[in-house]
Design a protein around this motif. Structure first.
Motif, PDB file in Angstrom:
ATOM      1  N   GLY A   1     -29.129 -83.367   0.629  1.00  0.00           N
ATOM      2  CA  GLY A   1     -29.458 -82.236   1.479  1.00  0.00           C
ATOM      3  C   GLY A   1     -29.908 -80.995   0.741  1.00  0.00           C
ATOM      4  N   LYS A   2     -29.900 -81.033  -0.580  1.00  0.00           N
ATOM      5  CA  LYS A   2     -30.229 -79.841  -1.360  1.00  0.00           C
ATOM      6  C   LYS A   2     -31.692 -79.821  -1.774  1.00  0.00           C
ATOM      7  N   ILE A   3     -32.238 -78.607  -1.842  1.00  0.00           N
ATOM      8  CA  ILE A   3     -33.530 -78.368  -2.480  1.00  0.00           C
ATOM      9  C   ILE A   3     -33.229 -77.904  -3.895  1.00  0.00           C
ATOM     10  N   VAL A   4     -33.782 -78.604  -4.864  1.00  0.00           N
ATOM     11  CA  VAL A   4     -33.527 -78.312  -6.277  1.00  0.00           C
ATOM     12  C   VAL A   4     -34.827 -77.866  -6.934  1.00  0.00           C
ATOM     13  N   ALA A   5     -34.774 -76.793  -7.705  1.00  0.00           N
ATOM     14  CA  ALA A   5     -35.909 -76.361  -8.517  1.00  0.00           C
ATOM     15  C   ALA A   5     -35.517 -76.453  -9.986  1.00  0.00           C
ATOM     16  N   VAL A   6     -36.449 -76.851 -10.826  1.00  0.00           N
ATOM     17  CA  VAL A   6     -36.196 -76.982 -12.258  1.00  0.00           C
ATOM     18  C   VAL A   6     -37.170 -76.090 -13.015  1.00  0.00           C
ATOM     19  N   VAL A   7     -36.625 -75.137 -13.757  1.00  0.00           N
ATOM     20  CA  VAL A   7     -37.417 -74.226 -14.580  1.00  0.00           C
ATOM     21  C   VAL A   7     -37.467 -74.796 -15.993  1.00  0.00           C
ATOM     22  N   GLY A   8     -38.648 -75.197 -16.426  1.00  0.00           N
ATOM     23  CA  GLY A   8     -38.809 -75.801 -17.742  1.00  0.00           C
ATOM     24  C   GLY A   8     -39.275 -77.238 -17.610  1.00  0.00           C
ATOM     25  N   ASP A   9     -40.333 -77.604 -18.346  1.00  0.00           N
ATOM     26  CA  ASP A   9     -40.877 -78.954 -18.253  1.00  0.00           C
ATOM     27  C   ASP A   9     -40.818 -79.691 -19.580  1.00  0.00           C
ATOM     28  N   GLY A  10     -39.882 -79.287 -20.444  1.00  0.00           N
ATOM     29  CA  GLY A  10     -39.598 -80.081 -21.631  1.00  0.00           C
ATOM     30  C   GLY A  10     -38.762 -81.287 -21.250  1.00  0.00           C
ATOM     31  N   ALA A  11     -38.266 -82.003 -22.258  1.00  0.00           N
ATOM     32  CA  ALA A  11     -37.516 -83.229 -21.994  1.00  0.00           C
ATOM     33  C   ALA A  11     -36.289 -82.954 -21.135  1.00  0.00           C
ATOM     34  N   VAL A  12     -35.576 -81.853 -21.395  1.00  0.00           N
ATOM     35  CA  VAL A  12     -34.377 -81.555 -20.610  1.00  0.00           C
ATOM     36  C   VAL A  12     -34.746 -81.268 -19.160  1.00  0.00           C
ATOM     37  N   GLY A  13     -35.764 -80.456 -18.941  1.00  0.00           N
ATOM     38  CA  GLY A  13     -36.180 -80.148 -17.582  1.00  0.00           C
ATOM     39  C   GLY A  13     -36.638 -81.386 -16.831  1.00  0.00           C
ATOM     40  N   LEU A  14     -37.417 -82.234 -17.501  1.00  0.00           N
ATOM     41  CA  LEU A  14     -37.892 -83.446 -16.843  1.00  0.00           C
ATOM     42  C   LEU A  14     -36.729 -84.370 -16.479  1.00  0.00           C
ATOM     43  N   LEU A  15     -35.736 -84.438 -17.365  1.00  0.00           N
ATOM     44  CA  LEU A  15     -34.598 -85.310 -17.074  1.00  0.00           C
ATOM     45  C   LEU A  15     -33.629 -84.663 -16.099  1.00  0.00           C
ATOM     46  N   ALA A  16     -33.697 -83.343 -15.945  1.00  0.00           N
ATOM     47  CA  ALA A  16     -32.964 -82.700 -14.858  1.00  0.00           C
ATOM     48  C   ALA A  16     -33.566 -83.105 -13.517  1.00  0.00           C
ATOM     49  N   VAL A  17     -34.880 -83.296 -13.478  1.00  0.00           N
ATOM     50  CA  VAL A  17     -35.527 -83.809 -12.268  1.00  0.00           C
ATOM     51  C   VAL A  17     -34.993 -85.206 -11.956  1.00  0.00           C
ATOM     52  N   LEU A  18     -34.960 -86.071 -12.970  1.00  0.00           N
ATOM     53  CA  LEU A  18     -34.424 -87.422 -12.785  1.00  0.00           C
ATOM     54  C   LEU A  18     -32.981 -87.365 -12.296  1.00  0.00           C
ATOM     55  N   ALA A  19     -32.171 -86.484 -12.912  1.00  0.00           N
ATOM     56  CA  ALA A  19     -30.762 -86.364 -12.516  1.00  0.00           C
ATOM     57  C   ALA A  19     -30.628 -85.919 -11.071  1.00  0.00           C
ATOM     58  N   ALA A  20     -31.418 -84.915 -10.684  1.00  0.00           N
ATOM     59  CA  ALA A  20     -31.353 -84.424  -9.309  1.00  0.00           C
ATOM     60  C   ALA A  20     -31.692 -85.537  -8.324  1.00  0.00           C
ATOM     61  N   LYS A  21     -32.675 -86.350  -8.684  1.00  0.00           N
ATOM     62  CA  LYS A  21     -33.040 -87.486  -7.839  1.00  0.00           C
ATOM     63  C   LYS A  21     -31.877 -88.459  -7.709  1.00  0.00           C
ATOM     64  N   GLU A  22     -31.243 -88.797  -8.843  1.00  0.00           N
ATOM     65  CA  GLU A  22     -30.121 -89.737  -8.826  1.00  0.00           C
ATOM     66  C   GLU A  22     -28.927 -89.176  -8.078  1.00  0.00           C
ATOM     67  N   LEU A  23     -28.775 -87.852  -8.096  1.00  0.00           N
ATOM     68  CA  LEU A  23     -27.661 -87.214  -7.397  1.00  0.00           C
ATOM     69  C   LEU A  23     -27.928 -87.054  -5.908  1.00  0.00           C
ATOM     70  N   GLY A  24     -29.131 -87.435  -5.467  1.00  0.00           N
ATOM     71  CA  GLY A  24     -29.414 -87.475  -4.044  1.00  0.00           C
ATOM     72  C   GLY A  24     -30.112 -86.279  -3.464  1.00  0.00           C
ATOM     73  N   ALA A  25     -30.710 -85.413  -4.302  1.00  0.00           N
ATOM     74  CA  ALA A  25     -31.382 -84.217  -3.789  1.00  0.00           C
ATOM     75  C   ALA A  25     -32.477 -84.593  -2.797  1.00  0.00           C
ATOM     76  N   GLU A  26     -32.623 -83.771  -1.784  1.00  0.00           N
ATOM     77  CA  GLU A  26     -33.604 -84.032  -0.728  1.00  0.00           C
ATOM     78  C   GLU A  26     -35.022 -83.683  -1.167  1.00  0.00           C
ATOM     79  N   ARG A  27     -35.143 -82.612  -1.951  1.00  0.00           N
ATOM     80  CA  ARG A  27     -36.454 -82.117  -2.373  1.00  0.00           C
ATOM     81  C   ARG A  27     -36.298 -81.539  -3.772  1.00  0.00           C
ATOM     82  N   ILE A  28     -37.238 -81.830  -4.671  1.00  0.00           N
ATOM     83  CA  ILE A  28     -37.141 -81.395  -6.062  1.00  0.00           C
ATOM     84  C   ILE A  28     -38.449 -80.736  -6.466  1.00  0.00           C
ATOM     85  N   ILE A  29     -38.361 -79.487  -6.863  1.00  0.00           N
ATOM     86  CA  ILE A  29     -39.532 -78.701  -7.250  1.00  0.00           C
ATOM     87  C   ILE A  29     -39.536 -78.551  -8.766  1.00  0.00           C
ATOM     88  N   ALA A  30     -40.542 -79.107  -9.415  1.00  0.00           N
ATOM     89  CA  ALA A  30     -40.680 -78.983 -10.862  1.00  0.00           C
ATOM     90  C   ALA A  30     -41.657 -77.865 -11.177  1.00  0.00           C
TER      91      ALA A  30
END
Length: 341
Positions: free
Chosen positions: A166-195
């Motif tokens: 149910g959460k909207i997640v935004a990730v500031v930073g597109d290095g390896a950590v930021g990209l894998l934060a996107v993956l993590a948010a997806k695995e944690l069930g986020a509804e929408r992820i803004i990179a």
């Protein structure tokens, strides 16, 4: 053995260094199957952190245990292991609360044992290292290597930001950590992820990892775009994965009242005033990621091929070409460089 040594900003060499030895009975020696260059290694490379003397580099590692000290009970020679960039006993009260990077007996890898080498010493082996179910196929090694830092750090950023269903997640930073934060948010069930990214190759990988939206703007313009995409409110959860003043203020500004910022970028010259946060009702939580907390879960996901974080490595080089790897990451020609000893 061969190891990477930084002599001064921009001056990285691969040279003969001392073989690691068991110093304490809780130590282990591992033969590295792979190591890598971290975005945080670029701070001294660019002169933002002082290099006052030759410094052996590296804190991300995966490999085979060759030798253990007399007091090591859980980790055995022949096991393939992954560990965090902080050594921890995993038994103290702070570790049991899930913050192994603040273990009362912690040691920083890179000072006690540098990982950009052929072998390394890992202190507090029983608490620091986690073995895989068996020796993995070679194609899984990059993903297990990612788990030792950037995956665990991105995962902590998402957890600290309370990403979830149910959460909207935004990730500031597109290095390896930021990209894998996107993956993590997806695995944690986020509804929408803004990179937030300006680079086409990183945008593409972010979408593969689960990003639903891409924002190229930065600073106040980036905040305005996040607000526009979220009905004027901001994201519920924002991961800050850079560590600069601009990125931190962008993360806070992009978070809705009552939302959460998980900050995991290594901070440099960041100063937050009361005025920056008092009227926002934004929660801030972060710091050096307690990667050890997440390793059992991440190892299971990788072993069973449910996630592929090793995709952040877009350049692989032999250890002897580490200087080329530093240059490629510094010039943003590579997201993250894997080194094969």
């Amino acid at each position: 053995m061969r190891g990477v040594v930084m002599h001064a900003p921009g001056d990285v060499r691969v040279e003969d260094v001392a073989e690691p030895k068991i110093i304490k009975p809780t130590d282990a020696i591992i033969r590295l199957s792979a190591t890598c260059i971290c975005g945080s290694d670029l701070w001294p490379y660019r002169g933002a952190d002082e290099v006052s003397e030759p410094l052996q580099m590296g804190h991300e590692y995966a490999g085979i245990v060759e030798e253990v000290g007399d007091d090591v009970q859980l980790i055995k020679p022949g096991q393939f292991v992954i560990g965090s960039f902080f050594a921890s006993d995993n038994t103290c009260e702070i570790c049991r609360a899930g913050y192994q990077t603040s273990c009362v007996h912690r040691e920083v890898l890179g000072t006690s044992g540098a990982a950009q080498a052929q072998r390394m010493r890992v202190p507090l082996a029983d608490g620091t290292l986690v073995a895989t179910p068996g020796v993995p196929d070679d194609d899984l090694v990059p993903s297990f290597l990612a788990a030792s830092d950037v995956l665990g750090t991105g995962w902590f950023g998402a957890v600290a930001a309370e990403a979830g269903p149910g959460k909207i997640v935004a990730v500031v930073g597109d290095g390896a950590v930021g990209l894998l934060a996107v993956l993590a948010a997806k695995e944690l069930g986020a509804e929408r992820i803004i990179a937030m990214s300006r680079h086409a190759d990183r945008q593409a990988l972010a979408r593969e990892f689960g990003a639903t939206d891409i924002v190229e703007e930065r600073g106040e313009a980036g905040v305005a775009k996040i607000k526009e995409l979220t009905g004027g409110l901001g994201a519920h959860s924002v991961v800050e994965a850079v560590g600069t003043q601009e990125s931190m203020l962008q993360a806070i500004g992009a978070t809705r009242p009552g939302g959460h910022v998980g900050f995991v970028g290594v901070l440099h010259d960041v100063a937050i005033t009361g005025g920056d946060i008092f009227m926002t009702h934004v929660h801030l939580h972060g710091g050096p990621a307690p990667v050890r907390r997440f390793l059992p879960e991440l190892i299971d996901l990788i072993w069973n091929r449910k996630i592929d974080p090793g995709r952040v490595f877009d350049l692989e080089l032999p250890l002897d070409r580490a200087a080329d790897g530093y240059q490629a990451m510094d010039q943003r020609r590579a997201i993250k460089v894997l080194l094969r000893p």
